[in-house]
Design a protein around this motif. Structure first.
Motif, PDB file in Angstrom:
ATOM      1  N   ALA A 118      24.499  41.761  45.866  1.00 11.11           N
ATOM      2  CA  ALA A 118      24.238  43.187  46.011  1.00 11.11           C
ATOM      3  C   ALA A 118      22.735  43.420  45.903  1.00 11.11           C
ATOM      4  CB  ALA A 118      24.982  43.967  44.939  1.00 11.11           C
ATOM      5  N   ALA A 119      22.066  43.264  47.009  1.00  9.81           N
ATOM      6  CA  ALA A 119      20.613  43.412  46.988  1.00  9.81           C
ATOM      7  C   ALA A 119      20.256  44.889  46.879  1.00  9.81           C
ATOM      8  CB  ALA A 119      20.028  42.780  48.240  1.00  9.81           C
ATOM      9  N   VAL A 120      19.691  45.444  47.921  1.00  8.45           N
ATOM     10  CA  VAL A 120      19.266  46.843  47.871  1.00  8.45           C
ATOM     11  C   VAL A 120      19.570  47.515  49.204  1.00  8.45           C
ATOM     12  CG1 VAL A 120      17.283  48.383  47.668  1.00  8.45           C
ATOM     13  CG2 VAL A 120      17.419  46.365  46.211  1.00  8.45           C
ATOM     14  N   ASP A 121      20.121  48.714  49.129  1.00 11.63           N
ATOM     15  CA  ASP A 121      20.310  49.539  50.321  1.00 11.63           C
ATOM     16  C   ASP A 121      19.490  50.814  50.095  1.00 11.63           C
ATOM     17  OD1 ASP A 121      21.142  51.304  52.290  1.00 11.63           O
ATOM     18  OD2 ASP A 121      23.202  50.560  52.306  1.00 11.63           O
ATOM     19  N   ARG A 122      18.222  50.747  50.504  1.00  6.27           N
ATOM     20  CA  ARG A 122      17.313  51.848  50.185  1.00  6.27           C
ATOM     21  C   ARG A 122      17.714  53.150  50.876  1.00  6.27           C
ATOM     22  NH1 ARG A 122      13.611  50.134  46.944  1.00  6.27           N
ATOM     23  NH2 ARG A 122      12.899  47.962  46.989  1.00  6.27           N
ATOM     24  N   GLU A 123      18.277  53.049  52.061  1.00  6.86           N
ATOM     25  CA  GLU A 123      18.704  54.258  52.784  1.00  6.86           C
ATOM     26  C   GLU A 123      19.804  54.976  52.003  1.00  6.86           C
ATOM     27  OE1 GLU A 123      20.582  55.561  57.119  1.00  6.86           O
ATOM     28  OE2 GLU A 123      19.685  53.565  56.865  1.00  6.86           O
ATOM     29  N   TYR A 124      20.796  54.198  51.539  1.00  8.01           N
ATOM     30  CA  TYR A 124      21.889  54.796  50.777  1.00  8.01           C
ATOM     31  C   TYR A 124      21.393  55.301  49.424  1.00  8.01           C
ATOM     32  CZ  TYR A 124      26.487  55.350  48.604  1.00  8.01           C
ATOM     33  OH  TYR A 124      27.599  55.858  47.963  1.00  8.01           O
ATOM     34  N   ARG A 125      20.467  54.556  48.818  1.00  4.65           N
ATOM     35  CA  ARG A 125      19.908  54.972  47.526  1.00  4.65           C
ATOM     36  C   ARG A 125      19.166  56.310  47.683  1.00  4.65           C
ATOM     37  NH1 ARG A 125      16.308  50.774  44.147  1.00  4.65           N
ATOM     38  NH2 ARG A 125      18.268  49.605  44.295  1.00  4.65           N
ATOM     39  N   ASN A 126      18.409  56.446  48.763  1.00  2.00           N
ATOM     40  CA  ASN A 126      17.706  57.710  49.011  1.00  2.00           C
ATOM     41  C   ASN A 126      18.689  58.857  49.238  1.00  2.00           C
ATOM     42  OD1 ASN A 126      15.182  56.516  48.774  1.00  2.00           O
ATOM     43  ND2 ASN A 126      15.004  56.114  50.970  1.00  2.00           N
ATOM     44  N   GLU A 127      19.779  58.532  49.954  1.00  2.59           N
ATOM     45  CA  GLU A 127      20.808  59.543  50.197  1.00  2.59           C
ATOM     46  C   GLU A 127      21.410  60.031  48.873  1.00  2.59           C
ATOM     47  OE1 GLU A 127      25.330  59.624  52.023  1.00  2.59           O
ATOM     48  OE2 GLU A 127      23.868  58.226  52.904  1.00  2.59           O
ATOM     49  N   LEU A 128      21.698  59.091  47.981  1.00  4.78           N
ATOM     50  CA  LEU A 128      22.260  59.452  46.674  1.00  4.78           C
ATOM     51  C   LEU A 128      21.264  60.248  45.838  1.00  4.78           C
ATOM     52  CD1 LEU A 128      24.125  56.133  45.756  1.00  4.78           C
ATOM     53  CD2 LEU A 128      25.161  58.316  46.395  1.00  4.78           C
ATOM     54  N   ASN A 129      19.996  59.878  45.930  1.00  5.63           N
ATOM     55  CA  ASN A 129      18.966  60.632  45.206  1.00  5.63           C
ATOM     56  C   ASN A 129      18.875  62.065  45.704  1.00  5.63           C
ATOM     57  OD1 ASN A 129      17.494  59.112  43.094  1.00  5.63           O
ATOM     58  ND2 ASN A 129      17.127  57.644  44.734  1.00  5.63           N
ATOM     59  N   ASN A 130      19.037  62.246  47.011  1.00  3.98           N
ATOM     60  CA  ASN A 130      19.015  63.597  47.572  1.00  3.98           C
ATOM     61  C   ASN A 130      20.229  64.401  47.117  1.00  3.98           C
ATOM     62  OD1 ASN A 130      16.588  63.268  48.963  1.00  3.98           O
ATOM     63  ND2 ASN A 130      17.599  62.457  50.789  1.00  3.98           N
ATOM     64  N   ILE A 131      21.384  63.733  47.078  1.00  2.07           N
ATOM     65  CA  ILE A 131      22.598  64.397  46.579  1.00  2.07           C
ATOM     66  C   ILE A 131      22.413  64.788  45.115  1.00  2.07           C
ATOM     67  CG2 ILE A 131      25.053  64.071  46.036  1.00  2.07           C
ATOM     68  CD1 ILE A 131      25.212  62.212  48.486  1.00  2.07           C
ATOM     69  N   TYR A 132      21.786  63.888  44.370  1.00  2.00           N
ATOM     70  CA  TYR A 132      21.523  64.141  42.952  1.00  2.00           C
ATOM     71  C   TYR A 132      20.668  65.404  42.785  1.00  2.00           C
ATOM     72  CZ  TYR A 132      20.393  62.932  38.074  1.00  2.00           C
ATOM     73  OH  TYR A 132      20.259  62.947  36.713  1.00  2.00           O
ATOM     74  N   LYS A 133      19.630  65.529  43.620  1.00  4.27           N
ATOM     75  CA  LYS A 133      18.733  66.687  43.526  1.00  4.27           C
ATOM     76  C   LYS A 133      19.449  67.972  43.924  1.00  4.27           C
ATOM     77  CE  LYS A 133      14.495  64.073  44.532  1.00  4.27           C
ATOM     78  NZ  LYS A 133      13.447  63.813  45.551  1.00  4.27           N
ATOM     79  N   GLU A 134      20.304  67.881  44.963  1.00  4.41           N
ATOM     80  CA  GLU A 134      20.943  69.080  45.497  1.00  4.41           C
ATOM     81  C   GLU A 134      22.155  69.523  44.680  1.00  4.41           C
ATOM     82  OE1 GLU A 134      21.894  68.091  49.514  1.00  4.41           O
ATOM     83  OE2 GLU A 134      19.788  67.894  50.127  1.00  4.41           O
ATOM     84  N   ARG A 135      22.928  68.547  44.188  1.00  3.43           N
ATOM     85  CA  ARG A 135      24.204  68.902  43.549  1.00  3.43           C
ATOM     86  C   ARG A 135      24.277  68.560  42.061  1.00  3.43           C
ATOM     87  NH1 ARG A 135      29.120  68.472  47.846  1.00  3.43           N
ATOM     88  NH2 ARG A 135      27.951  68.978  49.729  1.00  3.43           N
ATOM     89  N   GLY A 136      23.286  67.809  41.570  1.00  5.23           N
ATOM     90  CA  GLY A 136      23.263  67.534  40.141  1.00  5.23           C
ATOM     91  C   GLY A 136      23.900  66.218  39.746  1.00  5.23           C
ATOM     92  N   HIS A 137      23.642  65.837  38.486  1.00  7.62           N
ATOM     93  CA  HIS A 137      24.078  64.524  38.001  1.00  7.62           C
ATOM     94  C   HIS A 137      25.597  64.411  37.922  1.00  7.62           C
ATOM     95  CE1 HIS A 137      23.997  66.904  34.225  1.00  7.62           C
ATOM     96  NE2 HIS A 137      25.003  66.145  33.889  1.00  7.62           N
TER      97      HIS A 137
END
Length: 313
Positions: A118-137
């Motif tokens: 499980a290396a890194v999926d930066r695109e998906y990580r960025n998507e999750l970070n955006n969801i985090y900002k918009e909808r909360g933890h």
């Protein structure tokens, strides 16, 4: 193959792991390998309760002051660096003493955790970070609970980094982090583990935490945080989100009074200690020692005798 000894000392914050590990190193001719996710950072000494040079009493400490506060340091990197340190200690004919309160760091050494699938999926990580900002933890945490309830139960909803990482692993591998945990638990390490867990009455522990926080303030925690900000380290960094640092930044920005910041640090540190105990109680193989049951004057000597017996020294 003869397995090499590896002593591990765990327990909640402020219970006395640092003092005991130093005493054990002096008695056993050992060296210490820190398993603290905050003590890896340079310039962050007071808020991380990092032992001073005098407090170390000549005992060599590894995995302390190894990266700058703006470094992106992962568990995989910790595992690599800490194992190298442990092997070097063994090569000297000494006993490594792994100590700290970061459960994931401890597990990365106890078990053959393989981070490569499980290396890194930066695109998906960025998507999750955006969801985090918009909808909360809580929304992102609920996403994890739906696919990996076992891992979610081990994490705090506010632990953004690890919640997102667990979702990333699931997307990359199609398997939960819990499944990966079971895989590495079935693999053996070339070490003979002796694992000591420290515990005490909860009220006494909380009093120790409160006293430690007061001592940090007196030692200059506010100036330490000011110094970090003046060096250019941004408040958004993972390191600067650490307990004590985030609250003092809020004070410096005028969001808290100093008294409010101190009380917030104490409250959140007590919660953190509770989570640490929950984590370690779910970990097999720990020999728990209740410090309340041993006379304070002989605690250290008694525990070291106990360790020697278990290490067959």
């Amino acid at each position: 193959m003869d397995k090499k000894p590896l002593l591990i000392i765990v327990g909640p914050t402020a219970i006395g792991k640092t003092k005991l590990s130093i005493e054990a190193a002096l008695a056993l001719k050992g060296e210490i390998v820190s398993a603290d996710s905050m003590q890896i950072y340079k310039y962050m000494d007071i808020g991380t309760a990092k032992p001073s040079i005098d407090e170390r009493r000549g005992v060599l400490h590894h995995m302390i002051d190894i990266v700058d506060p703006d470094s992106d340091y992962s568990v995989a990197l910790y595992q690599k660096d800490a194992l190298e340190a442990i092997n070097k200690i063994h090569e000297k004919g000494k006993i490594p003493i792994l100590t700290g309160g970061t459960g994931l760091y401890i597990n990365s050494i106890r078990y053959s955790m393989d981070f490569s699938p499980a290396a890194v999926d930066r695109e998906y990580r960025n998507e999750l970070n955006n969801i985090y900002k918009e909808r909360g933890h809580q929304y992102v945490y609920d996403m994890l609970r739906k696919v990996d309830s076992e891992t979610a139960a081990r994490l705090h909803p506010n632990d953004k980094k690890r919640v997102i990482r667990a979702l990333e692993i699931y997307k990359l591998t199609g398997r939960t982090m819990a499944d990966h945990r079971q895989d590495f638990k079935n693999k053996e390490r070339p070490y003979r583990f002796v694992i000591i867990g420290l515990n005490m009455d909860r009220k006494k522990l909380y009093n120790r935490i409160d006293t430690r926080v007061d001592s940090m303030i007196e030692a200059g925690l506010v100036k330490e945080v000011e110094g970090l900000l003046n060096r250019g380290y941004k408040k958004e960094l993972t390191s600067m989100q650490g307990l004590g640092y985030k609250q003092i930044i809020n004070y410096l920005e005028g969001n808290y009074t100093l008294d409010t910041a101190i009380e917030e640090i104490k409250k959140l540190t007590r919660r953190y200690a509770k989570r640490q105990l929950t984590w370690f109680r779910q970990t097999e193989g720990i020999d728990w020692i209740n410090l309340d049951e041993i006379d304070k004057e002989v605690q250290v000597d008694w525990i070291i005798m106990h360790i020697k017996k278990n290490l067959a020294l």
